[in-house]
Design a protein around this motif. Structure first.
Motif, PDB file in Angstrom:
ATOM      1  N   ASP A 165      -6.829 -16.776   2.510  1.00 42.28           N
ATOM      2  CA  ASP A 165      -6.920 -18.103   1.905  1.00 42.28           C
ATOM      3  C   ASP A 165      -5.566 -18.557   1.350  1.00 42.28           C
ATOM      4  N   CYS A 166      -4.828 -17.637   0.728  1.00 40.63           N
ATOM      5  CA  CYS A 166      -3.527 -18.018   0.156  1.00 40.63           C
ATOM      6  C   CYS A 166      -2.377 -17.777   1.132  1.00 40.63           C
ATOM      7  N   GLU A 167      -2.693 -17.208   2.300  1.00 40.11           N
ATOM      8  CA  GLU A 167      -1.677 -16.906   3.318  1.00 40.11           C
ATOM      9  C   GLU A 167      -0.588 -15.997   2.737  1.00 40.11           C
ATOM     10  N   ALA A 168      -1.027 -14.897   2.142  1.00 40.57           N
ATOM     11  CA  ALA A 168      -0.107 -13.965   1.487  1.00 40.57           C
ATOM     12  C   ALA A 168       0.888 -13.355   2.474  1.00 40.57           C
ATOM     13  N   LYS A 169       2.139 -13.307   2.051  1.00 34.37           N
ATOM     14  CA  LYS A 169       3.185 -12.717   2.867  1.00 34.37           C
ATOM     15  C   LYS A 169       3.424 -11.254   2.492  1.00 34.37           C
ATOM     16  N   ALA A 170       3.103 -10.897   1.261  1.00 33.60           N
ATOM     17  CA  ALA A 170       3.267  -9.523   0.792  1.00 33.60           C
ATOM     18  C   ALA A 170       2.169  -9.211  -0.214  1.00 33.60           C
ATOM     19  N   LEU A 171       2.000  -7.914  -0.500  1.00 31.58           N
ATOM     20  CA  LEU A 171       0.950  -7.496  -1.421  1.00 31.58           C
ATOM     21  C   LEU A 171       1.416  -6.277  -2.205  1.00 31.58           C
ATOM     22  N   PHE A 172       1.218  -6.313  -3.528  1.00 24.99           N
ATOM     23  CA  PHE A 172       1.427  -5.139  -4.370  1.00 24.99           C
ATOM     24  C   PHE A 172       0.069  -4.467  -4.575  1.00 24.99           C
ATOM     25  N   THR A 173       0.023  -3.135  -4.433  1.00 26.94           N
ATOM     26  CA  THR A 173      -1.201  -2.395  -4.707  1.00 26.94           C
ATOM     27  C   THR A 173      -0.940  -1.376  -5.811  1.00 26.94           C
ATOM     28  N   GLY A 174      -2.011  -1.048  -6.567  1.00 25.89           N
ATOM     29  CA  GLY A 174      -1.845  -0.175  -7.712  1.00 25.89           C
ATOM     30  C   GLY A 174      -1.690   1.286  -7.378  1.00 25.89           C
ATOM     31  N   ASP A 175      -2.692   1.871  -6.728  1.00 29.88           N
ATOM     32  CA  ASP A 175      -2.630   3.290  -6.406  1.00 29.88           C
ATOM     33  C   ASP A 175      -2.940   3.491  -4.926  1.00 29.88           C
ATOM     34  N   LYS A 176      -3.034   4.774  -4.516  1.00 33.63           N
ATOM     35  CA  LYS A 176      -3.200   5.059  -3.094  1.00 33.63           C
ATOM     36  C   LYS A 176      -4.552   4.612  -2.560  1.00 33.63           C
ATOM     37  N   SER A 177      -5.587   4.642  -3.387  1.00 30.91           N
ATOM     38  CA  SER A 177      -6.896   4.201  -2.906  1.00 30.91           C
ATOM     39  C   SER A 177      -6.891   2.706  -2.615  1.00 30.91           C
ATOM     40  N   LEU A 178      -6.218   1.923  -3.467  1.00 27.71           N
ATOM     41  CA  LEU A 178      -6.112   0.481  -3.211  1.00 27.71           C
ATOM     42  C   LEU A 178      -5.178   0.205  -2.042  1.00 27.71           C
ATOM     43  N   LEU A 179      -4.154   1.047  -1.879  1.00 21.36           N
ATOM     44  CA  LEU A 179      -3.271   0.918  -0.717  1.00 21.36           C
ATOM     45  C   LEU A 179      -4.051   1.146   0.572  1.00 21.36           C
ATOM     46  N   GLU A 180      -4.901   2.180   0.587  1.00 21.50           N
ATOM     47  CA  GLU A 180      -5.718   2.464   1.778  1.00 21.50           C
ATOM     48  C   GLU A 180      -6.654   1.309   2.087  1.00 21.50           C
ATOM     49  N   GLN A 181      -7.216   0.706   1.053  1.00 20.44           N
ATOM     50  CA  GLN A 181      -8.101  -0.439   1.256  1.00 20.44           C
ATOM     51  C   GLN A 181      -7.330  -1.610   1.856  1.00 20.44           C
ATOM     52  N   ALA A 182      -6.128  -1.854   1.337  1.00 15.41           N
ATOM     53  CA  ALA A 182      -5.302  -2.954   1.855  1.00 15.41           C
ATOM     54  C   ALA A 182      -4.916  -2.715   3.312  1.00 15.41           C
ATOM     55  N   LEU A 183      -4.616  -1.472   3.647  1.00 15.20           N
ATOM     56  CA  LEU A 183      -4.236  -1.151   5.027  1.00 15.20           C
ATOM     57  C   LEU A 183      -5.412  -1.355   5.983  1.00 15.20           C
ATOM     58  N   ARG A 184      -6.623  -1.133   5.498  1.00 18.44           N
ATOM     59  CA  ARG A 184      -7.798  -1.315   6.350  1.00 18.44           C
ATOM     60  C   ARG A 184      -7.943  -2.752   6.813  1.00 18.44           C
ATOM     61  N   ILE A 185      -7.661  -3.688   5.907  1.00 14.46           N
ATOM     62  CA  ILE A 185      -7.882  -5.096   6.252  1.00 14.46           C
ATOM     63  C   ILE A 185      -6.597  -5.792   6.727  1.00 14.46           C
ATOM     64  N   MET A 186      -5.477  -5.115   6.644  1.00 11.65           N
ATOM     65  CA  MET A 186      -4.196  -5.732   6.991  1.00 11.65           C
ATOM     66  C   MET A 186      -4.160  -6.321   8.403  1.00 11.65           C
ATOM     67  N   PRO A 187      -4.756  -5.656   9.421  1.00  4.07           N
ATOM     68  CA  PRO A 187      -4.738  -6.242  10.772  1.00  4.07           C
ATOM     69  C   PRO A 187      -5.413  -7.609  10.865  1.00  4.07           C
TER      70      PRO A 187
END
Length: 217
Positions: A165-187
């Motif tokens: 919705d915001c057309e994010a160009k980058a993302l900060f994540t807190g810990d590795k579990s949130l990083l893994e979640q972000a990587l899942r939806i990144m494609p």
């Protein structure tokens, strides 16, 4: 202020670090924490022009400018305190001074610009409360971009919707579990170019994942 961070005082790839810092300064509308380094950086483009720029910035009021101006005032006073060290949970309270926070925000902002962040780009912050959340927010604003806070309890569907919705160009994540979640939806987020993790990243071979400390340096 964050639960884990207590306030102390009320109130282009390949570019050189100096060049990136210069670009970062001019994206802000207020001077950074230390005026002398600022003057040294802009010296190459002319002291007279630099003096005019500083005067103009001092006359404009922004939240980012207020933060850096307060850092000049309070210097080594405690700004935040948290049971975190180098992005990892600890058992002892660690102090972060106004000066340290401003210097980290400044370096992080230059790092974001070095990764191609432009004015008005959107950058998500997907993390629990922690000092690096505050530092990232100030770096994003100082670089001229727009921060988009995202609840760390968000589901994959919710995270995907917000980033698209915001057309994010980058993302900060807190810990590795949130990083893994972000990587899942990144494609499924075509605009998302890279992810910065607040926690140390030592085992990732994904070039799109960046360690916070590496970006600050």
């Amino acid at each position: 202020m964050c639960d884990a961070a207590k306030p102390g005082i009320p109130g282009g790839h390949g570019a050189s670090i100096q060049h990136l810092s210069e670009r970062y300064h001019f994206r802000q509308r207020e001077p950074i924490a230390l005026v002398e380094p600022y003057r040294a950086i802009i010296g190459a483009i002319g002291e007279q022009r630099g003096a005019r720029e500083i005067e103009r910035q001092e006359q404009e009021g922004t939240q980012s400018g207020l933060f850096f101006r307060q850092a000049e005032t309070f210097g080594d006073d405690v700004f935040m305190r948290a049971k975190l060290k180098d992005g990892l949970p600890g058992t002892e309270w660690m102090d972060i001074t106004w000066r340290e926070a401003a210097e980290n925000a400044h370096a992080l902002g230059a790092g974001l610009i070095g990764r191609g962040i432009q004015k008005d780009d959107r950058i998500g912050i997907f993390s629990h409360n922690r000092p690096r959340w505050v530092i990232a927010d100030q770096a994003i604003q100082g670089a001229g971009a727009i921060g988009v806070p995202i609840y760390p309890t968000s589901t994959d569907h919710q995270l995907l919707f917000i980033l698209n919705d915001c057309e994010a160009k980058a993302l900060f994540t807190g810990d590795k579990s949130l990083l893994e979640q972000a990587l899942r939806i990144m494609p499924e987020v075509p605009t998302l170019e890279f992810i910065v993790c607040f926690a140390p990243v030592t085992d990732s071979t994904d070039s799109r994942v960046i360690d916070f400390d590496a970006l600050v340096k």
